[in-house]
Design a protein around this motif. Structure first.
Motif, PDB file in Angstrom:
ATOM      1  N   THR A   1     -10.874  -4.218  -4.791  1.00  0.00           N
ATOM      2  CA  THR A   1     -11.061  -2.636  -4.750  1.00  0.00           C
ATOM      3  C   THR A   1     -12.207  -2.099  -5.124  1.00  0.00           C
ATOM      4  O   THR A   1     -12.804  -1.282  -4.302  1.00  0.00           O
TER       5      THR A   1
ATOM      6  N   MET B   1      -4.398  -9.948   5.112  1.00  0.00           N
ATOM      7  CA  MET B   1      -4.843  -8.760   5.142  1.00  0.00           C
ATOM      8  C   MET B   1      -4.181  -8.217   6.442  1.00  0.00           C
ATOM      9  O   MET B   1      -4.335  -8.724   7.525  1.00  0.00           O
TER      10      MET B   1
ATOM     11  N   LEU C   1      -4.358  -2.337   5.210  1.00  0.00           N
ATOM     12  CA  LEU C   1      -5.500  -1.521   5.820  1.00  0.00           C
ATOM     13  C   LEU C   1      -4.944  -0.516   6.673  1.00  0.00           C
ATOM     14  O   LEU C   1      -3.748  -0.596   7.386  1.00  0.00           O
TER      15      LEU C   1
ATOM     16  N   ILE D   1      -9.722  -0.069   2.315  1.00  0.00           N
ATOM     17  CA  ILE D   1      -8.281  -0.498   2.167  1.00  0.00           C
ATOM     18  C   ILE D   1      -7.553   0.505   1.620  1.00  0.00           C
ATOM     19  O   ILE D   1      -8.073   1.433   1.099  1.00  0.00           O
TER      20      ILE D   1
ATOM     21  N   CYS E   1     -14.535  -6.006   6.237  1.00  0.00           N
ATOM     22  CA  CYS E   1     -14.063  -6.590   4.724  1.00  0.00           C
ATOM     23  C   CYS E   1     -14.890  -8.153   4.481  1.00  0.00           C
ATOM     24  O   CYS E   1     -14.826  -8.458   3.371  1.00  0.00           O
TER      25      CYS E   1
ATOM     26  N   ILE F   1      -3.453  -7.513   1.482  1.00  0.00           N
ATOM     27  CA  ILE F   1      -4.060  -6.084   1.505  1.00  0.00           C
ATOM     28  C   ILE F   1      -3.659  -5.175   2.633  1.00  0.00           C
ATOM     29  O   ILE F   1      -3.720  -5.902   3.895  1.00  0.00           O
TER      30      ILE F   1
END
Length: 171
Positions: free
Chosen positions: A30, A107, A63, A37, A72, A61
């Motif tokens: 983070t 992700m 998005l 994110i 990222c 994660i």
């Protein structure tokens, strides 16, 4: 203990250290990625109290837009992750960390069905002791019979997971 060497499948009993490790890693992610994110989730068996697991912290994660995953990569590389691309697993950017592997990141774009299924399965096991016990037994059996075959081990869990997804209306 964290880390699963390539070509091996083994489980260790759940430990609160996995929660601490996820929390620490989530804070680093983070801090590094910030507004790129939406959320960081602990997924997989290490996220389920009292469930034995391969000693790898699985992280999802979320998005706002899938293409943001490309932005990222450098930040996650600074944290020790290696970008594996979008072709390893469906509809996600995939990253791994460590050798032996200690962490992996999946992700997803928010609303992605695979993310929904990951979170729903985790939550189901957290709230249904009978399903948790059944899954624990299955994993123990499979880890003994497929000690050197991660793909077969994973595929052999599919029917159990799909039955839960069916119950939840996520097929």
């Amino acid at each position: 203990m964290l880390g699963l060497p390539k070509g091996e499948v083994f489980l260790i009993p759940w430990t609160n250290e996995w929660v601490k490790e996820f929390t620490n890693e989530s804070e680093k992610i983070t801090s590094e990625l910030g507004e790129l994110i939406l959320a960081v989730h602990h997924i997989g068996s290490t996220a389920v109290k009292n469930l034995s697991a391969k000693p790898i912290i699985d992280i999802a994660i979320e998005l706002n837009d899938f293409q943001l995953g490309n932005h990222c990569v450098q930040g996650l590389e600074r944290l020790g992750y290696e970008y594996k691309g979008t072709d390893i697993l469906p509809e996600r950017h995939y990253f791994s960390k460590g050798e032996p592997r200690t962490h992996q990141i999946h992700m997803f774009q928010t609303g992605n069905i695979y993310l929904k299924k990951q979170l729903a399965f985790r939550d189901y096991l957290l709230n249904d002791n009978e399903a948790l016990d059944e899954y624990q037994t299955l994993k123990e059996t499979l880890s003994r019979t497929h000690q050197t075959d991660k793909i077969t081990y994973s595929h052999a869990k599919t029917d159990f997971i799909n039955k839960i997804m069916e119950k939840l209306g996520l097929t």
